[in-house]
Design a protein around this motif. Structure first.
Motif, mmCIF file in Angstrom:
data_model
loop_
_atom_site.group_PDB
_atom_site.id
_atom_site.type_symbol
_atom_site.label_atom_id
_atom_site.label_comp_id
_atom_site.label_asym_id
_atom_site.label_seq_id
_atom_site.Cartn_x
_atom_site.Cartn_y
_atom_site.Cartn_z
ATOM 1 N N ASN A 334 0.836 -1.195 0.000
ATOM 2 C CA ASN A 334 0.000 0.000 0.000
ATOM 3 C C ASN A 334 0.869 1.243 0.000
ATOM 4 O O ASN A 334 1.960 1.256 0.586
ATOM 5 C CB ASN A 334 -0.888 0.057 1.257
ATOM 6 N N GLN A 335 0.380 2.280 -0.655
ATOM 7 C CA GLN A 335 0.939 3.618 -0.486
ATOM 8 C C GLN A 335 -0.223 4.566 -0.256
ATOM 9 O O GLN A 335 -1.081 4.724 -1.124
ATOM 10 C CB GLN A 335 1.761 4.067 -1.685
ATOM 11 N N ASP A 336 -0.236 5.167 0.907
ATOM 12 C CA ASP A 336 -1.293 6.091 1.285
ATOM 13 C C ASP A 336 -0.679 7.478 1.437
ATOM 14 O O ASP A 336 0.306 7.645 2.153
ATOM 15 C CB ASP A 336 -1.932 5.633 2.600
ATOM 16 N N LYS A 372 -4.532 7.032 -2.527
ATOM 17 C CA LYS A 372 -4.277 5.717 -1.942
ATOM 18 C C LYS A 372 -4.144 4.677 -3.037
ATOM 19 O O LYS A 372 -4.980 4.594 -3.931
ATOM 20 C CB LYS A 372 -5.390 5.306 -0.982
ATOM 21 N N LEU A 373 -3.081 3.889 -2.940
ATOM 22 C CA LEU A 373 -2.841 2.782 -3.852
ATOM 23 C C LEU A 373 -2.762 1.493 -3.054
ATOM 24 O O LEU A 373 -2.106 1.432 -2.013
ATOM 25 C CB LEU A 373 -1.545 2.992 -4.633
ATOM 26 N N GLU A 374 -3.427 0.460 -3.534
ATOM 27 C CA GLU A 374 -3.330 -0.869 -2.931
ATOM 28 C C GLU A 374 -3.103 -1.881 -4.030
ATOM 29 O O GLU A 374 -3.809 -1.895 -5.033
ATOM 30 C CB GLU A 374 -4.589 -1.222 -2.149
ATOM 31 N N GLU A 375 -2.098 -2.738 -3.840
ATOM 32 C CA GLU A 375 -1.779 -3.746 -4.840
ATOM 33 C C GLU A 375 -1.566 -5.084 -4.149
ATOM 34 O O GLU A 375 -0.823 -5.188 -3.176
ATOM 35 C CB GLU A 375 -0.535 -3.349 -5.630
ATOM 36 N N THR A 376 -2.226 -6.117 -4.650
ATOM 37 C CA THR A 376 -2.035 -7.470 -4.143
ATOM 38 C C THR A 376 -1.434 -8.322 -5.255
ATOM 39 O O THR A 376 -1.679 -8.092 -6.445
ATOM 40 C CB THR A 376 -3.359 -8.091 -3.677
ATOM 41 N N SER A 377 -0.649 -9.295 -4.844
ATOM 42 C CA SER A 377 0.078 -10.104 -5.809
ATOM 43 C C SER A 377 0.138 -11.549 -5.326
ATOM 44 O O SER A 377 0.363 -11.806 -4.143
ATOM 45 C CB SER A 377 1.486 -9.534 -5.999
ATOM 46 N N GLN A 378 -0.058 -12.477 -6.261
ATOM 47 C CA GLN A 378 0.107 -13.900 -5.989
ATOM 48 C C GLN A 378 1.110 -14.457 -6.990
ATOM 49 O O GLN A 378 1.021 -14.186 -8.187
ATOM 50 C CB GLN A 378 -1.215 -14.643 -6.126
ATOM 51 N N ASP A 410 -5.655 -1.115 -7.128
ATOM 52 C CA ASP A 410 -6.685 -0.077 -7.059
ATOM 53 C C ASP A 410 -6.018 1.236 -6.676
ATOM 54 O O ASP A 410 -5.203 1.281 -5.746
ATOM 55 C CB ASP A 410 -7.754 -0.425 -6.014
ATOM 56 N N PHE A 411 -6.371 2.299 -7.401
ATOM 57 C CA PHE A 411 -5.829 3.626 -7.092
ATOM 58 C C PHE A 411 -6.984 4.612 -7.010
ATOM 59 O O PHE A 411 -7.812 4.701 -7.909
ATOM 60 C CB PHE A 411 -4.835 4.076 -8.165
ATOM 61 N N LYS A 412 -7.020 5.349 -5.912
ATOM 62 C CA LYS A 412 -8.074 6.340 -5.710
ATOM 63 C C LYS A 412 -7.451 7.676 -5.332
ATOM 64 O O LYS A 412 -6.451 7.721 -4.604
ATOM 65 C CB LYS A 412 -9.043 5.890 -4.609
ATOM 66 N N GLU A 413 -8.057 8.764 -5.821
ATOM 67 C CA GLU A 413 -7.556 10.109 -5.533
ATOM 68 C C GLU A 413 -8.729 11.056 -5.341
ATOM 69 O O GLU A 413 -9.697 11.039 -6.100
ATOM 70 C CB GLU A 413 -6.663 10.599 -6.676
ATOM 71 N N ARG A 414 -8.634 11.876 -4.307
ATOM 72 C CA ARG A 414 -9.588 12.974 -4.095
ATOM 73 C C ARG A 414 -8.789 14.274 -4.050
ATOM 74 O O ARG A 414 -7.696 14.331 -3.469
ATOM 75 C CB ARG A 414 -10.336 12.799 -2.758
ATOM 76 N N ILE A 415 -9.353 15.329 -4.639
ATOM 77 C CA ILE A 415 -8.703 16.644 -4.633
ATOM 78 C C ILE A 415 -9.716 17.671 -4.141
ATOM 79 O O ILE A 415 -10.792 17.818 -4.724
ATOM 80 C CB ILE A 415 -8.209 17.052 -6.037
#
Length: 557
Positions: A334-336, A372-378, A410-415
Motif C-alpha cells: 500500500n501507499q497512502d 491511496k494505492l493498494e496492490e495485491t500479488s500472488q 486499485d488507485f483512488k484520488e480525491r482533490i
C-alpha cells in the motif's frame, strides 16, 4: 554499492546498466515484489530494513528460468534464515547530524500522534462528511440564497482541520532498535526444525535551509546571460519512521527434503515540509517592487508491504537425481498519501502597506490531495532440474518449469481546493494560521433582504476538484513456461540456452466510463543464448543474445 553497473537512485529505485527503474525487477527470496508507487513499476528498496537482509544477488543476463520482464536486470533480496545454534541479539544505535539534530529551525508541521510509529492516526483522513466519493459539495453561487445548501457548504468547509502552514521545531537524534532470536531443534537423525524472528525500528530526520531553486530561459542565442524565470530560497525538513518484522520457519524432513515459510512485514511513514520564497519574474516581472513569491508543501507518505512465502526443495535420487523446487508467495502493498497540502501566495509592498494575494495571478488554489494505492500479488512457481553427462562426461543439466502471477491494483484520488478570498487574506495580513482557522471557513455572515430573503456571505469554502479519470483499477495475469539446458562444450566453455514463453493478460478500468478499458493480451517468445568462457578460475567472458520485455505500469495504460 559494490555491484558493477548497478545504482540505487533516491535511496529506493534500482538502475541496472543505466536503465531506469522500470527496466529492473526486484525479488524477495526469488519472488517478484509488487510496487507501492502509483507512478513507477519497480519496488522501493528502502522498505526493506537492512537488519533483516542476509544477501543481495544481482543478475544482469537473462536466462529462461528468470521472469520475462527482466530488461535491465534482477535484484534478488535474500532475508535471514535460522542460525545453527540459539542466538539472541539486541541492538540500539543513534547518530547525530550536524545540520539537523538539535536545530531549532527544523521545518515541520503538525501531524498525528502516531507519526513516530509510521502510522497516521486519522488526523489526515478525508473528513467523515466527505468520505463518500459521490458526495456533492454545493458551490457558493448556488448556496448564497439557499439555506440547506449554505449549511451543507458550511459543514463541509469546517470539516477540515485548519493546518495549512509549516512551523519550526527542534529535531531529535536519529535512532534505531533491533531484536532477533533464532535456533534449530533436532527432531531425529536427519530431521530438524529451524526458526528465526526479527524486529526492527528506526526513526531519522533530515533538514536543509540553504537550498536554491532556479529556472531560467534563453531570450536569444546572442545573449550574454540567461533570463531568470524563477529564483527562490528552499527549506525542507523530513522525518521518517520505519518498522520491520521477519519470521522464518524451515523444516528439514531429511537431507533431501526441505520445506519452509517466511512472513515479512515492513512499514514506513515519511512526513515532509517544504517552504520556498523568492522572486518569480516570469509571472511578476523584474521590477524592484515586484511581489515576493512563496510556496508551501506539507505531505505524509505511508507505505507498507506484507509478504507470505512458502517453499520447498526436493531431491529424488530414484528419478534420475532430479531436483524439484516450488514456491508460493502472497504479497500486499500500500501507499497512502493523505492530505497532501499545497499553497502559494505573494506579498508586495505598496504605498498603502503590504498587499497579499493567495488566488489568481498564476496561482493554483490552496489544495489538499488524498491518494491511496493498494496492490495485491500472488506468485506460484515450479522448477525441475535433471542432471546428465555430456559426450565428454562433463556435468550438465536440463531445467524446465512453469510460473503464474496475478496482480490486482486499485488507485483512488480525491482533490479538494479552497475557494479563497484575497480580501480576507489582506485583512488578516497574510496570516495563514488565521486565514484557515474555523472562524474563517464557511458562512461569514447572513443578510436579510426584502421579503425576508436570506443571503449567505462566505469566507473560505471548500470545492471538490476530484477527477474520475485519475482513479482506476487494474488486473494482470502472467502465465509462463520455459525450458533450458546448461552444458559445457569444452572444459572451459559452457553453453546456457533455452526459451521462455509468457502470456500477459492485462486489463485496466478507469473510473471515468467515457474512457475505453486498457488492455494487453499477448504471448511473447523469449529466447536466451549464452556462451561463457573461463579465462581463469575467477574470470569469465560471456557472449549472450537475449530477448526480454518491459511491461508498462497500470497508470501508463
Amino acid at each position: 554499492k559494490k555491484v558493477v553497473g548497478s545504482t540505487v537512485v533516491d535511496g529506493k529505485y534500482v538502475f541496472v546498466r543505466g536503465l531506469g527503474d522500470r527496466y529492473s525487477n526486484t525479488q524477495l527470496n526469488g519472488v517478484e515484489l509488487p510496487s507501492s508507487d502509483p507512478n513507477k513499476k519497480s519496488f522501493q528498496l528502502d522498505l526493506v530494513p537492512t537488519n533483516l537482509l542476509d544477501n543481495i544477488i544481482t543478475v544482469k543476463t537473462f536466462t529462461p528460468d528468470k521472469p520475462g520482464n527482466f530488461s535491465g536486470g534482477i535484484v534478488d533480496i535474500g532475508t535471514k534464515s535460522y542460525p545453527e545454534k540459539f542466538t539472541l541479539k539486541v541492538g540500539a544505535s543513534s547518530n547525530y547530524n550536524s545540520q539537523t539534530t538539535g536545530n531549532a529551525n527544523y521545518l515541520t508541521y503538525s501531524g498525528g500522534n502516531n507519526d513516530w510509529l509510521g502510522y497516521d492516526d486519522g488526523t489526515r483522513s478525508v473528513p467523515d462528511l466527505l468520505s463518500d466519493f459521490n458526495t456533492k459539495i454545493p458551490v457558493k453561487q448556488e448556496a448564497r440564497f439557499n439555506t440547506e445548501k449554505a449549511e451543507l457548504l458550511n459543514s463541509y468547509s469546517k470539516s477540515f482541520n485548519g493546518i495549512m502552514n509549516t512551523k519550526r521545531s527542534t529535531a531529535p537524534v536519529n535512532q534505531s532498535l533491533s531484536l532477533s532470536v533464532g535456533d534449530q531443534v533436532s527432531l531425529g537423525d536427519e530431521s530438524k526444525l529451524g526458526y528465526m524472528g526479527s524486529l526492527t525500528y528506526g526513526r531519522s530526520f533530515s533538514f536543509y535551509e540553504n537550498g536554491t531553486v532556479g529556472r531560467y530561459s534563453v531570450s536569444d542565442l546572442g545573449a550574454d546571460e540567461l533570463n531568470t524565470q524563477l529564483l527562490v530560497s528552499d527549506t525542507k525538513g523530513s522525518s521518517e519512521a520505519n518498522l520491520g518484522g521477519l519470521a522464518t520457519l524451515s523444516y528439514n524432513i531429511n537431507n533431501n527434503q526441505q520445506i519452509g515459510a517466511n512472513l515479512f512485514y515492513s512499514k514506513s511513514g515519511i512526513s515532509t515540509s517544504r517552504s520556498q520564497s523568492g522572486i518569480w519574474p516570469q509571472e511578476f516581472g523584474t521590477e524592484p517592487t515586484a511581489p515576493t513569491f512563496n510556496n508551501l508543501a506539507m505531505s505524509w507518505v505511508e507505505r507498507d508491504i506484507l509478504n507470505y512465502q512458502f517453499r520447498g526443495q526436493h531431491f529424488i535420487a530414484e528419478l534420475f537425481n532430479t531436483s524439484i523446487d516450488w514456491t508460493a508467495s502472497f504479497s500486499n502493498t500500500n501507499q497512502d498519501e493523505p492530505d497532501y497540502r499545497l499553497l502559494s501566495y505573494s506579498s508586495q509592498q505598496t504605498n498603502n502597506g503590504t498587499n497579499y494575494i493567495i488566488v489568481g495571478s498564476g496561482f493554483d488554489a490552496p489544495s489538499r490531495y488524498f491518494r491511496k494505492l493498494e496492490e495485491t500479488s500472488q506468485n506460484y512457481g515450479l522448477n525441475i532440474s535433471v542432471p546428465f553427462n555430456q559426450w565428454n562426461g562433463l556435468g550438465s543439466k536440463i531445467k524446465f518449469g512453469v510460473a503464474y502471477q496475478n496482480i490486482d491494483r486499485d488507485f483512488k484520488e480525491r482533490i479538494f481546493v479552497y475557494d479563497a478570498s484575497n480580501q480576507l487574506f489582506n485583512q488578516l495580513n497574510g496570516n495563514l494560521d488565521l486565514f484557515f482557522a474555523q472562524e474563517n471557513l464557511g458562512i461569514a455572515s447572513v443578510d436579510t433582504l426584502g421579503g425576508g430573503t436570506l443571503r449567505y456571505n462566505f469566507a473560505n469554502v471548500i470545492k471538490d476538484n476530484s477527477r474520475l479519470r485519475n482513479n482506476y483499477s487494474g488486473d494482470m495475469q502472467i502465465l509462463a513456461s520455459y525450458g533450458m539446458i546448461e552444458m559445457p562444450i569444452l572444459s572451459d566453455l559452457k553453453f546456457i540456452g533455452g526459451v521462455r514463453v509468457e502470456n500477459t493478460d492485462l486489463t485496466l478500468l478507469s473510473a471515468d466510463s467515457t474512457f475505453d478499458n486498457g488492455r494487453i493480451d499477448v504471448s511473447d517468445l523469449l529466447p536466451s543464448l549464452n556462451l561463457i568462457y573461463s579465462l581463469t578460475e575467477n574470470m569469465n567472458v560471456r557472449l549472450s543474445a537475449t530477448q526480454t520485455l518491459a511491461r508498462p505500469n497500470f497508470r501508463e495504460i
